[in-house]
Scaffold this active site. Structure first.
Site, mmCIF file in Angstrom:
data_model
loop_
_atom_site.group_PDB
_atom_site.id
_atom_site.type_symbol
_atom_site.label_atom_id
_atom_site.label_comp_id
_atom_site.label_asym_id
_atom_site.label_seq_id
_atom_site.Cartn_x
_atom_site.Cartn_y
_atom_site.Cartn_z
ATOM 1 N N PHE A 1 53.273 33.751 57.344
ATOM 2 C CA PHE A 1 52.540 32.655 57.522
ATOM 3 C C PHE A 1 53.558 31.669 58.287
ATOM 4 C CE2 PHE A 1 48.271 32.352 56.133
ATOM 5 C CZ PHE A 1 47.965 33.741 55.615
ATOM 6 N N CYS B 1 48.360 17.633 62.408
ATOM 7 C CA CYS B 1 47.026 18.001 62.538
ATOM 8 C C CYS B 1 46.343 16.778 63.574
ATOM 9 C CB CYS B 1 46.280 18.180 61.292
ATOM 10 S SG CYS B 1 44.820 18.417 61.743
ATOM 11 N N CYS C 1 38.832 14.953 58.980
ATOM 12 C CA CYS C 1 38.616 16.104 57.983
ATOM 13 C C CYS C 1 39.471 15.591 56.878
ATOM 14 C CB CYS C 1 39.429 17.311 58.564
ATOM 15 S SG CYS C 1 39.618 18.954 57.457
ATOM 16 N N ASP D 1 43.341 21.067 51.759
ATOM 17 C CA ASP D 1 43.939 21.467 50.690
ATOM 18 C C ASP D 1 45.575 21.702 50.922
ATOM 19 O OD1 ASP D 1 44.075 23.690 52.373
ATOM 20 O OD2 ASP D 1 43.179 24.805 50.467
ATOM 21 N N THR D 2 46.176 21.189 51.984
ATOM 22 C CA THR D 2 47.364 21.464 52.680
ATOM 23 C C THR D 2 48.221 20.384 52.833
ATOM 24 O OG1 THR D 2 46.533 23.673 53.489
ATOM 25 C CG2 THR D 2 48.747 22.938 54.280
ATOM 26 N N HIS E 1 44.336 34.140 47.263
ATOM 27 C CA HIS E 1 45.761 33.880 47.072
ATOM 28 C C HIS E 1 45.605 32.689 45.868
ATOM 29 C CE1 HIS E 1 44.283 31.158 50.248
ATOM 30 N NE2 HIS E 1 45.279 30.203 49.833
#
Ligand SMILES: C[S@@+](CC[C@H](N)C(=O)[O-])C[C@H]1O[C@@H](n2cnc3c(N)ncnc32)[C@H](O)[C@@H]1O
Ligand SMILES: Nc1nc2[nH]cc(C(=O)O)c2c(=O)[nH]1
Ligand code: SF4
Ligand SMILES: [Mg+2]
Length: 213
Positions: free
Chosen positions: A25, A31, A46, A50-51, A207
């Site tokens: 990854f 963003c 947005c 969750d990141t 995960h």
């Protein structure tokens, strides 16, 4: 051009049709739909992300001056765990990876034997040469990338009912329950939708269920 990477790690793809696959990854910083700062979340295009994708300070993160330098680091990350039976696989995510993933980096990782996947919000057209395009539409961003391997809709988003996407050119259509305070109710709602509309399948963030990155 140089590349800003928040973090890089080997794990199993946790979502969608490639779930369970060993992957590097590579999470790009930044963003186009949210600054990443909590004080901007409520007004962002947005708002349920969750990141953490701010900066380059994560494990394996950094600034890479060339495509070859980043591709060498991705290859070293792969060989740190996997044997050399092939099946090299890199997932570019973020943040929004299509702000940074370019032809030079695609060529450089392909030259090192990698299949390439991308996780994108679909607001930027994907360059040629990506083997697996996963589009996850968001309410505040016009959808530009309308074809690919899979469409993974975080559910529910009242502005984005699943029917909006069913005619698009994807091989797989997933509903992924929105994580957060309503995760359990969202999961029940996604299950109910998949039962009534079999075109859609449930994608769980596996995960998180098993506690790996
Ligand atoms: C962090 S995003 C990065 C890639 C790209 N910006 C995008 O939105 O697709 C990776 C994946 O996580 C999903 N995701 C983000 N926040 C989520 C949440 N709270 N619950 C479930 N999935 C989420 C996104 O929709 C996307 O499929
Ligand atoms: N294991 C694992 N699978 C994932 N699939 C998409 C992810 C992402 O954040 O883009 C992700 C992630 O963060 N971890
Ligand atoms: S578009 Fe993707 S990375 Fe950007 S805020 Fe939304 S989920 Fe997070
Ligand atoms: Mg994630």
């Amino acid at each position: 051009m140089s590349y800003a990477v928040k973090e890089m790690f080997v794990t199993l793809q946790g979502e969608g049709a490639q779930t369970g696959r060993a992957s590097v990854f590579c999470r790009f910083a930044g963003c186009n739909l949210w600054s990443g700062r909590e004080q901007d979340r409520a007004t962002a295009a947005c708002s349920f992300c969750d990141t953490d994708f701010i900066g380059t300070d994560g494990e394996g993160g950094g600034r890479f001056e060339t495509a070859d330098a980043l591709a060498d680091t991705i290859a070293a990350c792969w060989t740190s765990t996997a044997d050399e039976s092939g099946r090299r696989y890199v997932v570019f995510t973020g943040g929004e990876p299509l702000l940074q993933l370019d032809d030079a980096l695609i060529a450089a990782v392909k030259a090192r034997g990698f299949e390439i996947a991308v996780e994108t919000n679909g607001t930027i057209a994907a360059p040629a040469g990506i083997d697996w395009v996963c589009v996850s539409p968001k309410p505040g961003g016009a959808l530009v990338q309308t074809e690919g391997a899979e469409l993974k809709l975080v559910y529910p988003q009242p502005e984005l009912p699943p029917e909006m996407f069913e005619k698009l050119s994807f091989r797989h259509f997933w509903l992924q329950p929105m994580d957060g305070p309503d995760r359990i109710a969202n999961t029940e709602a996604a299950v109910a939708h998949c039962l009534r509309h079999p075109r859609w399948r449930l994608s769980l963030q596996t995960h998180k269920l098993i506690g790996i990155p």
